[in-house]
Design a protein around this motif. Sequence first.
Motif, PDB file in Angstrom:
ATOM      1  N   SER A  36       0.832  -1.201   0.000  1.00  0.00           N
ATOM      2  CA  SER A  36       0.000   0.000   0.000  1.00  0.00           C
ATOM      3  C   SER A  36       0.870   1.255   0.000  1.00  0.00           C
ATOM      4  N   ALA A  37       1.897   1.274   0.830  1.00  0.00           N
ATOM      5  CA  ALA A  37       2.785   2.436   0.907  1.00  0.00           C
ATOM      6  C   ALA A  37       3.509   2.659  -0.423  1.00  0.00           C
ATOM      7  N   ASP A  68       4.218   5.430  -5.714  1.00  0.00           N
ATOM      8  CA  ASP A  68       4.143   5.393  -7.179  1.00  0.00           C
ATOM      9  C   ASP A  68       3.128   6.402  -7.693  1.00  0.00           C
ATOM     10  N   GLN A  69       1.986   6.500  -7.010  1.00  0.00           N
ATOM     11  CA  GLN A  69       0.944   7.451  -7.419  1.00  0.00           C
ATOM     12  C   GLN A  69       1.444   8.891  -7.252  1.00  0.00           C
ATOM     13  N   ALA A  70       2.137   9.147  -6.163  1.00  0.00           N
ATOM     14  CA  ALA A  70       2.682  10.492  -5.929  1.00  0.00           C
ATOM     15  C   ALA A  70       3.700  10.853  -7.019  1.00  0.00           C
ATOM     16  N   LYS A  71       4.567   9.890  -7.404  1.00  0.00           N
ATOM     17  CA  LYS A  71       5.531  10.131  -8.474  1.00  0.00           C
ATOM     18  C   LYS A  71       4.809  10.448  -9.781  1.00  0.00           C
ATOM     19  N   ILE A 125       3.453  13.952  -9.689  1.00  0.00           N
ATOM     20  CA  ILE A 125       4.526  14.937  -9.840  1.00  0.00           C
ATOM     21  C   ILE A 125       4.917  15.050 -11.318  1.00  0.00           C
ATOM     22  N   GLU A 126       5.079  13.904 -11.978  1.00  0.00           N
ATOM     23  CA  GLU A 126       5.449  13.922 -13.398  1.00  0.00           C
ATOM     24  C   GLU A 126       4.375  14.611 -14.232  1.00  0.00           C
ATOM     25  N   LYS A 127       3.111  14.357 -13.897  1.00  0.00           N
ATOM     26  CA  LYS A 127       2.000  14.989 -14.615  1.00  0.00           C
ATOM     27  C   LYS A 127       2.019  16.507 -14.390  1.00  0.00           C
ATOM     28  N   ASN A 128       2.257  16.929 -13.144  1.00  0.00           N
ATOM     29  CA  ASN A 128       2.318  18.355 -12.831  1.00  0.00           C
ATOM     30  C   ASN A 128       3.476  19.042 -13.553  1.00  0.00           C
ATOM     31  N   ILE A 129       4.612  18.376 -13.638  1.00  0.00           N
ATOM     32  CA  ILE A 129       5.759  18.938 -14.355  1.00  0.00           C
ATOM     33  C   ILE A 129       5.425  19.090 -15.834  1.00  0.00           C
ATOM     34  N   ALA A 130       4.808  18.065 -16.412  1.00  0.00           N
ATOM     35  CA  ALA A 130       4.426  18.127 -17.830  1.00  0.00           C
ATOM     36  C   ALA A 130       3.436  19.263 -18.069  1.00  0.00           C
ATOM     37  N   ASN A 131       2.457  19.424 -17.169  1.00  0.00           N
ATOM     38  CA  ASN A 131       1.479  20.507 -17.286  1.00  0.00           C
ATOM     39  C   ASN A 131       2.169  21.875 -17.194  1.00  0.00           C
TER      40      ASN A 131
END
Length: 185
Positions: free
Chosen positions: A159-160, A165-168, A171-177
């Motif tokens: 779970s952790a 993985d979801q947080a990463k 972050i990658e999506k936010n950087i791309a945006n």
Amino acid sequence: NVTLESICHKTSNIKWTNQNGNSFEYIDLSSVSREDLTITQTETVNSKNAPSRAKKIVLTDDVIFGTTRPTLKRVTLINAKYNNQICSTGYAILRPRKDKVDSRFIYYFLLSEEFMSRMEDLQRGASYPAVSDKDVKSTTFWIPRNLTEQKQIVTLLDSAFAKIDQAKANIEKNIANAQELFQSK
């Protein structure tokens, strides 16, 4: 405390002369992604074209650990797709005794700071630092004797890691945006 060796089965190497041209998927040191700890690519080999290091037979639920440059954390759990396939002698194979240990418990231990620090201390060689299978298998660690307790710990770790993985991914999506926004101005 137990040694990894005491809770794992012995493993065996392939005898290429007995294979009558059978092909296998070969997991070499570059096959395991250091980003997501999965097998990303393999090569199909047989007795005629197999590299000399293509010797170790892997089974479902084996945990493999790259002993060459051990601090690169080449660790993965063998899934059913790679059952009865071949990996490099550059891996230590840990085949759990199912009555004693959950394979994912071993997997998470190999990712721990404690284990990695020990491998760093034991590695030998300058250009290709390595540890031996014996170094890996003689490592001691604490393990709950009860398989149910092990599975509960593994579930928490699963779970952790999923949340990480979801947080990463976020972050990658936010950087791309952000990059898109800057480029559009």
